[in-house]
Design an enzyme around this catalytic site. Sequence first.
Site, PDB file in Angstrom:
ATOM      1  N   ILE A  16     -14.424 -23.415   4.637  1.00  0.00           N
ATOM      2  CA  ILE A  16     -14.251 -23.894   6.003  1.00  0.00           C
ATOM      3  C   ILE A  16     -14.799 -22.884   6.989  1.00  0.00           C
ATOM      4  O   ILE A  16     -15.069 -21.735   6.634  1.00  0.00           O
ATOM      5  CB  ILE A  16     -12.760 -24.156   6.323  1.00  0.00           C
ATOM      6  CG1 ILE A  16     -11.933 -22.881   6.058  1.00  0.00           C
ATOM      7  CG2 ILE A  16     -12.237 -25.343   5.544  1.00  0.00           C
ATOM      8  CD1 ILE A  16     -10.494 -22.991   6.479  1.00  0.00           C
TER       9      ILE A  16
ATOM     10  N   GLY B  31       3.329   6.761   7.818  1.00  0.00           N
ATOM     11  CA  GLY B  31       4.715   6.967   7.381  1.00  0.00           C
ATOM     12  C   GLY B  31       5.633   5.866   7.861  1.00  0.00           C
ATOM     13  O   GLY B  31       6.671   5.602   7.271  1.00  0.00           O
ATOM     14  N   ASN B  32       5.232   5.185   8.966  1.00  0.00           N
ATOM     15  CA  ASN B  32       6.000   4.033   9.457  1.00  0.00           C
ATOM     16  C   ASN B  32       5.753   2.780   8.618  1.00  0.00           C
ATOM     17  O   ASN B  32       6.509   1.812   8.711  1.00  0.00           O
ATOM     18  CB  ASN B  32       5.633   3.700  10.906  1.00  0.00           C
ATOM     19  CG  ASN B  32       6.427   4.503  11.912  1.00  0.00           C
ATOM     20  OD1 ASN B  32       5.919   5.428  12.521  1.00  0.00           O
ATOM     21  ND2 ASN B  32       7.692   4.141  12.095  1.00  0.00           N
ATOM     22  N   SER B  33       4.684   2.778   7.821  1.00  0.00           N
ATOM     23  CA  SER B  33       4.341   1.589   7.037  1.00  0.00           C
ATOM     24  C   SER B  33       5.511   1.137   6.181  1.00  0.00           C
ATOM     25  O   SER B  33       6.106   1.934   5.450  1.00  0.00           O
ATOM     26  CB  SER B  33       3.141   1.874   6.137  1.00  0.00           C
ATOM     27  OG  SER B  33       1.968   2.036   6.886  1.00  0.00           O
TER      28      SER B  33
ATOM     29  N   HIS C  60       0.819  -1.220   0.000  1.00  0.00           N
ATOM     30  CA  HIS C  60       0.000   0.000   0.000  1.00  0.00           C
ATOM     31  C   HIS C  60       0.853   1.271   0.000  1.00  0.00           C
ATOM     32  O   HIS C  60       0.346   2.348  -0.300  1.00  0.00           O
ATOM     33  CB  HIS C  60      -0.990  -0.008   1.175  1.00  0.00           C
ATOM     34  CG  HIS C  60      -0.404   0.281   2.514  1.00  0.00           C
ATOM     35  ND1 HIS C  60      -0.095  -0.709   3.426  1.00  0.00           N
ATOM     36  CD2 HIS C  60      -0.065   1.448   3.125  1.00  0.00           C
ATOM     37  CE1 HIS C  60       0.384  -0.163   4.528  1.00  0.00           C
ATOM     38  NE2 HIS C  60       0.412   1.148   4.367  1.00  0.00           N
TER      39      HIS C  60
ATOM     40  N   ASP D 219       0.051  -7.672   1.460  1.00  0.00           N
ATOM     41  CA  ASP D 219       0.428  -6.254   1.564  1.00  0.00           C
ATOM     42  C   ASP D 219       1.944  -6.080   1.634  1.00  0.00           C
ATOM     43  O   ASP D 219       2.454  -5.282   2.410  1.00  0.00           O
ATOM     44  CB  ASP D 219      -0.242  -5.585   2.767  1.00  0.00           C
ATOM     45  CG  ASP D 219      -0.155  -4.056   2.689  1.00  0.00           C
ATOM     46  OD1 ASP D 219      -0.010  -3.538   1.571  1.00  0.00           O
ATOM     47  OD2 ASP D 219      -0.197  -3.401   3.749  1.00  0.00           O
TER      48      ASP D 219
ATOM     49  N   LEU E 202      -6.407 -25.767  -1.494  1.00  0.00           N
ATOM     50  CA  LEU E 202      -7.079 -27.027  -1.176  1.00  0.00           C
ATOM     51  C   LEU E 202      -8.419 -27.144  -1.869  1.00  0.00           C
ATOM     52  O   LEU E 202      -8.808 -28.227  -2.298  1.00  0.00           O
ATOM     53  CB  LEU E 202      -7.252 -27.144   0.340  1.00  0.00           C
ATOM     54  CG  LEU E 202      -7.794 -28.459   0.898  1.00  0.00           C
ATOM     55  CD1 LEU E 202      -6.917 -29.636   0.476  1.00  0.00           C
ATOM     56  CD2 LEU E 202      -7.896 -28.378   2.421  1.00  0.00           C
ATOM     57  N   GLY E 203      -9.155 -26.039  -1.961  1.00  0.00           N
ATOM     58  CA  GLY E 203     -10.452 -26.059  -2.643  1.00  0.00           C
ATOM     59  C   GLY E 203     -11.613 -26.395  -1.735  1.00  0.00           C
ATOM     60  O   GLY E 203     -12.484 -27.192  -2.106  1.00  0.00           O
ATOM     61  N   VAL E 204     -11.631 -25.799  -0.550  1.00  0.00           N
ATOM     62  CA  VAL E 204     -12.729 -26.053   0.393  1.00  0.00           C
ATOM     63  C   VAL E 204     -13.225 -24.735   0.969  1.00  0.00           C
ATOM     64  O   VAL E 204     -12.506 -23.736   0.987  1.00  0.00           O
ATOM     65  CB  VAL E 204     -12.286 -26.952   1.572  1.00  0.00           C
ATOM     66  CG1 VAL E 204     -11.912 -28.334   1.080  1.00  0.00           C
ATOM     67  CG2 VAL E 204     -11.131 -26.323   2.349  1.00  0.00           C
TER      68      VAL E 204
END
Length: 451
Positions: free
Chosen positions: A261, A198-200, A92, A122, A257-259
């Site tokens: 949950i 600004g710390n990001s 970001h 991110d 995996l295709g589930v």
Amino acid sequence: MRLTRIIFSTIIFCFLLSSNHQFNNPFIEVSKKANPCIVSIISEKEVVQKQFNPFFNDPFFEDFFPDFKQRGESLGSGVIIDDEGYIITNNHVIDGADKIRVILYNKNEYEASVIGVDPLSDLAIIQIDTDESLSTVKMGNSDKLSVGEWVIAIGSPFGLHLNHTVTAGIVSATGRSNVMSKLTYEDFIQHDAAINPGNSGGALLNLDGELVGINTAIATDGYSRSNAGVGFAIPINQAKRVVEDLLEDGTVSRGWLGVRIQNITEEISKALELESKKGALIVSILPDSPAHDSGLMEEDVIIKVDSREIDNDKDLIRVISSKHPDDYTTFTVVRGDEKLRISVVLGERPDENNMVSSSKSTEKTNSFDILGVKVSDINDRDGVRVIDIENGSTAQQNGLRKDDVIVKIGRSTINSIETYNEIMGSKEKGDIVMLKIERGGNQTVFAFTIR
């Protein structure tokens, strides 16, 4: 006697002075070594500003008050991880930037190029081209962090005039999720070292000077954008996996995996006669997915992946996404009164649009229940949403509509699709049912006989 007290006081003072110096030293040493590894990042982008139309935004006057473009800047931080000029930061921080400028600790400035980005975690990697010798950070092991451990944050809060600000605090918690959004890959370190806008993208370090996290977000009191003592950092062990893929391929591939949950509630635990609420319940399985091909079934409870125990649904998502496509993985599941070990070769996670369409197509294959409705889970709250109604059904005849949210059946609160199915599965034709429905922000009660 007085002389003895003076001597004793002097000894205590010297001891405290010595202790204070010893306590200060690690913070001083980490700051000295780490500061040259931290950079300030200025992202420039073109911003479209809408000009005020005094004629009530009448389209006829749009040509007289056209939109105009101007350059905008945002500030973030980054960490040099390689002497070839690779820098890790938050996605970001650089998202949508037309130009990225990097300012080093020695004030030298360079233009950076984007190597790869991963919006789901991110994280991003940028690179500067320079002949000067760069200081690189030492990588740590975020899995070894303990709650209560001292950590140090370095970044550029609020502006370049405050770049390389050093703050300290302790680890408040680990494994935090649902902080920035409902993104599935949040596994934040929570700490109370002061970080601000600004710390990001800046560094979170342990007292050995090792990078243990990338500062990413703050929680505020809701009225300001400043620090309220609650900061969040991406664990460096999670970031390492992303960095490897970005440097090698420019993109991140994740296991799949295709589930669908969900967590194990008290009701589900009782209904399935489980020993505990740990694990993740398989709600549905996508056709032609690795889960489908391996023999996993709906209502299986996944309690372990390889040797890693699974606490909840978020834990399972993080473990699967940390693996690569084609990884051979062993799942331990509870099915009825049995514990089974099922081997699965993971697939590659589809993009978000494909996953949404796959999920919707799976929902549509579900049959209508005894009321004549199909329902789906709601991720961020209790209740189930009506997604389809059968013509001529009890539900249609009694006024239920698509997108109604069923929050209660009788006195029972509906907190999952499993709870709903369990209650409706016990109903028969001729029974009287009472539903509390939420529609358009208002709640109402329907009571009728099932026909």
